[in-house]
Write a protein that holds these residues in place. Structure first.
Motif, short mmCIF file in Angstrom:
data_model
loop_
_atom_site.label_atom_id
_atom_site.label_comp_id
_atom_site.label_asym_id
_atom_site.label_seq_id
_atom_site.Cartn_x
_atom_site.Cartn_y
_atom_site.Cartn_z
N ASN A 235 0.82 -1.21 0.00
CA ASN A 235 0.00 0.00 0.00
C ASN A 235 0.86 1.26 0.00
O ASN A 235 0.50 2.26 -0.64
CB ASN A 235 -0.94 0.01 1.21
N ASN A 292 -8.21 -5.69 0.26
CA ASN A 292 -8.75 -4.41 -0.22
C ASN A 292 -10.22 -4.59 -0.59
O ASN A 292 -10.61 -5.64 -1.11
CB ASN A 292 -7.95 -3.93 -1.43
N ILE A 293 -11.01 -3.58 -0.30
CA ILE A 293 -12.45 -3.62 -0.60
C ILE A 293 -12.80 -2.44 -1.48
O ILE A 293 -12.42 -1.30 -1.20
CB ILE A 293 -13.29 -3.58 0.70
N THR A 294 -13.50 -2.71 -2.59
CA THR A 294 -13.93 -1.66 -3.51
C THR A 294 -15.44 -1.74 -3.69
O THR A 294 -16.10 -2.62 -3.12
CB THR A 294 -13.25 -1.82 -4.89
N ASP A 295 -15.98 -0.84 -4.52
CA ASP A 295 -17.43 -0.86 -4.77
C ASP A 295 -17.85 -2.10 -5.55
O ASP A 295 -19.00 -2.53 -5.45
CB ASP A 295 -17.85 0.39 -5.57
N TYR A 296 -16.92 -2.65 -6.34
CA TYR A 296 -17.28 -3.78 -7.19
C TYR A 296 -16.87 -5.14 -6.63
O TYR A 296 -17.11 -6.17 -7.25
CB TYR A 296 -16.68 -3.60 -8.59
N ALA A 298 -14.13 -7.46 -3.55
CA ALA A 298 -13.06 -7.50 -2.55
C ALA A 298 -11.90 -8.33 -3.07
O ALA A 298 -12.10 -9.37 -3.72
CB ALA A 298 -13.58 -8.08 -1.24
N LEU A 309 -9.99 -11.72 -7.09
CA LEU A 309 -11.10 -10.80 -6.86
C LEU A 309 -12.40 -11.58 -6.66
O LEU A 309 -12.76 -12.43 -7.47
CB LEU A 309 -11.26 -9.86 -8.05
N HIS A 311 -16.00 -10.83 -7.01
CA HIS A 311 -16.92 -9.82 -7.51
C HIS A 311 -18.13 -9.75 -6.60
O HIS A 311 -18.52 -10.74 -5.98
CB HIS A 311 -17.35 -10.14 -8.95
N HIS A 323 -23.10 -3.11 -0.62
CA HIS A 323 -21.66 -2.84 -0.70
C HIS A 323 -20.87 -4.00 -0.11
O HIS A 323 -21.24 -4.53 0.96
CB HIS A 323 -21.32 -1.54 0.04
N THR A 330 -11.68 -5.77 5.87
CA THR A 330 -10.26 -5.87 5.58
C THR A 330 -9.56 -6.70 6.65
O THR A 330 -9.87 -6.59 7.84
CB THR A 330 -9.62 -4.47 5.51
#
Length: 565
Positions: A235, A292-296, A298, A309, A311, A323, A330
């Motif tokens: 990171n 890491n966690i995103t909108d689409y 983890a 990933l 989805h 979400h 994390t």
């Protein structure tokens, strides 16, 4: 004694001679003779009517150590021929400055360096003594990088580059940075010539940024990007590196024009993606850590350098449009299933819900078709009710399956959100994740009681339209108490006629039975299926591929035959 007579012509001649002597001297550098030393002053004769005085300190070291004495020849600047006291105004300082300007202009025209001393700090920069001439050094031109302490550079002779000269205004602008950049460029060029791509060298971490670290390779810096520090996700470079640390790096790329060097650390380690398909086969389950966690979705680290990933669509069987951060967190350890591996794109698709039981499969096992369930009305729409069931799944009661006697829309008014109702399981489609329920099927009696004798799949029935809505029409089957709902898509084979509004309450319609379950007392009708069947029958009876008859002719003959029957 004879008296000398001065004519008008003689006076004019003497006056012009006086101008010829005085005019050129004022504002010029001339040679003068020291005729006396009085305390801290030197009395100097430059050929004028009176002498001038200059402080000994203006002569620098020679004025302090006694080198200047009576009889010494010195160069001075004539400021004014005569002041209010009748003395000549002279300056050694201005003479030195004039000498310097001539010399500096010559060096500036040739682009050569000049020697100077930083002696004072002013607004926006510093003043530099260039052998008598005072120049301005902007703060931005002191060094290649901003420096906090200027002390070590003060009062030390060093080279400068003249950037601009304006004698009329007395302005000179110099740069120390230009000298350093020139020297640095020469040094960088020599070092770059000795380096090769793929070479492994030692370097010292000089600076750390959000996007990487600058490493000193012995006179030239290279950039170690954050993505080239390790195969695993980093990171921030400070997680791995610290300023002043000596590290071993590989030269990944060299730009000989800009002298930019790209470095890598992970290139010195084995690539974890080699043989990835054998290591992580599809459908196999593994445990990993959420990084890491995103909108689409983890990202999950399966091992250092290998991330996959999940989805958002593969995170939960039942939680849709939510979400990912509300399902996982994390650093959480999770079990995942490998769905797809793409070694070329270095991507692994993972599934979280695949490691859990499919709630629709579990429901189908626990409640087979015909079972009775109980649940709360979660939602009420224009086409039916959604009932909350075991396993956090919903089942739908279509408005045509609410009541045998009442029209669907009227029966729908009898229910509200929050009501607890009982229903019969009519169908479970695991693939489409749908559960169909019926409430009217729980009423006593069977199909015979409703007058449904002779009805079977494929038969043609006549019904009366009882309700019309956007989704289709509800009909009551003739000679029975049974009702059925004909969906919009089944209203006609022609898409333009698949409009519920072309029907009205009380209209008679013929339809084909496409599904009939005596056990659940559920019937599905289709006008479209009837039209297609009739068309096939008409073609078979009244036309052939070589008859030459049009489809209109064939259907016309079929309709006439039907009317006769």
């Amino acid at each position: 004694m004879a008296q000398q007579t001065v004519t008008k012509e003689d006076f004019e001649s003497l006056l012009m001679d006086s101008f010829d002597v005085n005019e050129p001297l004022e504002g010029a550098v001339v040679k003068g003779t020291v005729v006396a030393i009085e305390k801290d002053l030197a009395i100097i004769d430059v050929g004028l009517k009176t002498e001038g005085r200059i402080a000994l300190k203006e002569f620098g070291q020679s004025g302090r150590d006694g080198t200047i004495k009576v009889g010494s020849i010195v160069e001075v600047y004539v400021d004014r021929v005569e002041n209010a006291l009748g003395e000549a105004v002279l300056s050694r300082e201005k003479a030195r400055r004039e000498e310097s300007w001539v010399k500096l202009e010559e060096l500036h025209s040739k682009g050569e360096r000049v020697e100077g001393i930083i002696f004072n700090q002013v607004k926006g920069g510093f003043t530099v003594d260039l052998e008598g001439a005072v120049a301005f050094l902007p703060r931005s031109q002191v060094d290649i990088r901003p420096i906090r302490d200027i002390g070590p550079l003060m009062n030390v002779p060093q080279p400068f580059q003249i950037l601009k000269m304006d004698k009329r205004r007395g302005n000179i602008v110099v740069s120390r940075r230009a000298i350093l950049e020139e020297s640095r460029a020469e040094q960088r060029s020599e070092i770059v010539q000795q380096l090769e791509e793929g070479q492994v060298v030692d370097g010292v971490v000089k600076n750390i940024t959000d996007y990487g670290a600058f490493v000193d390779l012995g006179g030239i810096d290279g950039l170690l990007h954050v993505t080239d520090i390790a195969w695993r996700r980093v990171n921030h470079p400070s997680e791995v590196l610290s300023i002043g640390e000596t590290i071993k790096v590989q030269i990944v790329r060299i730009n000989h024009e800009s002298h930019r060097i790209s470095l890598g650390m992970k290139q010195l380690q084995a690539d974890p993606w080699d043989g990835i398909e054998a290591k992580y086969p599809v459908a196999a389950k593994f445990t990993g850590r959420v990084t890491n966690i995103t909108d689409y979705g983890a990202f999950v680290e399966l091992e250092p350098g290998i991330e996959g990933l999940i989805h958002v669509s593969e995170m939960s069987w039942t939680k849709k449009n939510i979400h990912p951060g509300k399902i996982v967190s994390t650093s959480q350890e999770v079990e995942v299933m490998v769905l797809e591996v793409d070694p070329d794109k270095r991507r692994i698709s993972l599934g979280l819900k695949q490691t859990l039981a499919n709630p629709w499969e579990s429901f189908a096992e626990k409640y087979p078709v015909g079972s009775t369930i109980e649940g709360e009305v979660k939602n009420k729409t224009e086409f039916g009710l959604f009932i909350g069931l075991d396993g956090d799944v919903d089942g739908m009661v279509h408005l045509s399956d609410l009541d045998w006697q009442k029209a669907g829309e009227l029966a729908l008014d009898d229910y509200n959100r929050g009501d607890v109702v009982k229903a019969k399981v009519l169908d479970v489609d695991v693939e489409k994740e749908r559960i169909s329920l019926g409430i009217k099927q729980l009423s006593t009696g069977d199909v015979a009681d409703q007058g449904g004798e002779g009805i079977k799949k494929g038969s043609v029935v006549t019904g009366t339209v009882t309700e019309v809505n956007d989704g289709g029409i509800e009909v009551k089957i003739a000679d029975s108490e049974m009702t059925a709902f004909i969906r919009r898509a089944d209203l006609s084979r022609d898409r333009n006629d698949q409009r519920p509004e072309r029907f009205a309450k009380g209209d008679k319609v013929d339809a084909r039975v496409i599904q009939y379950d005596r056990k659940t007392q559920r019937i599905s009708l289709s006008i479209k299926a009837l039209e297609i069947a009739e068309e096939k029958e008409a073609v078979a009876q009244f036309g052939s591929s070589d008859s030459g008859a049009s489809l209109g002719d064939i259907l016309g003959a079929a309709l006439k035959d039907r009317e006769k029957k």
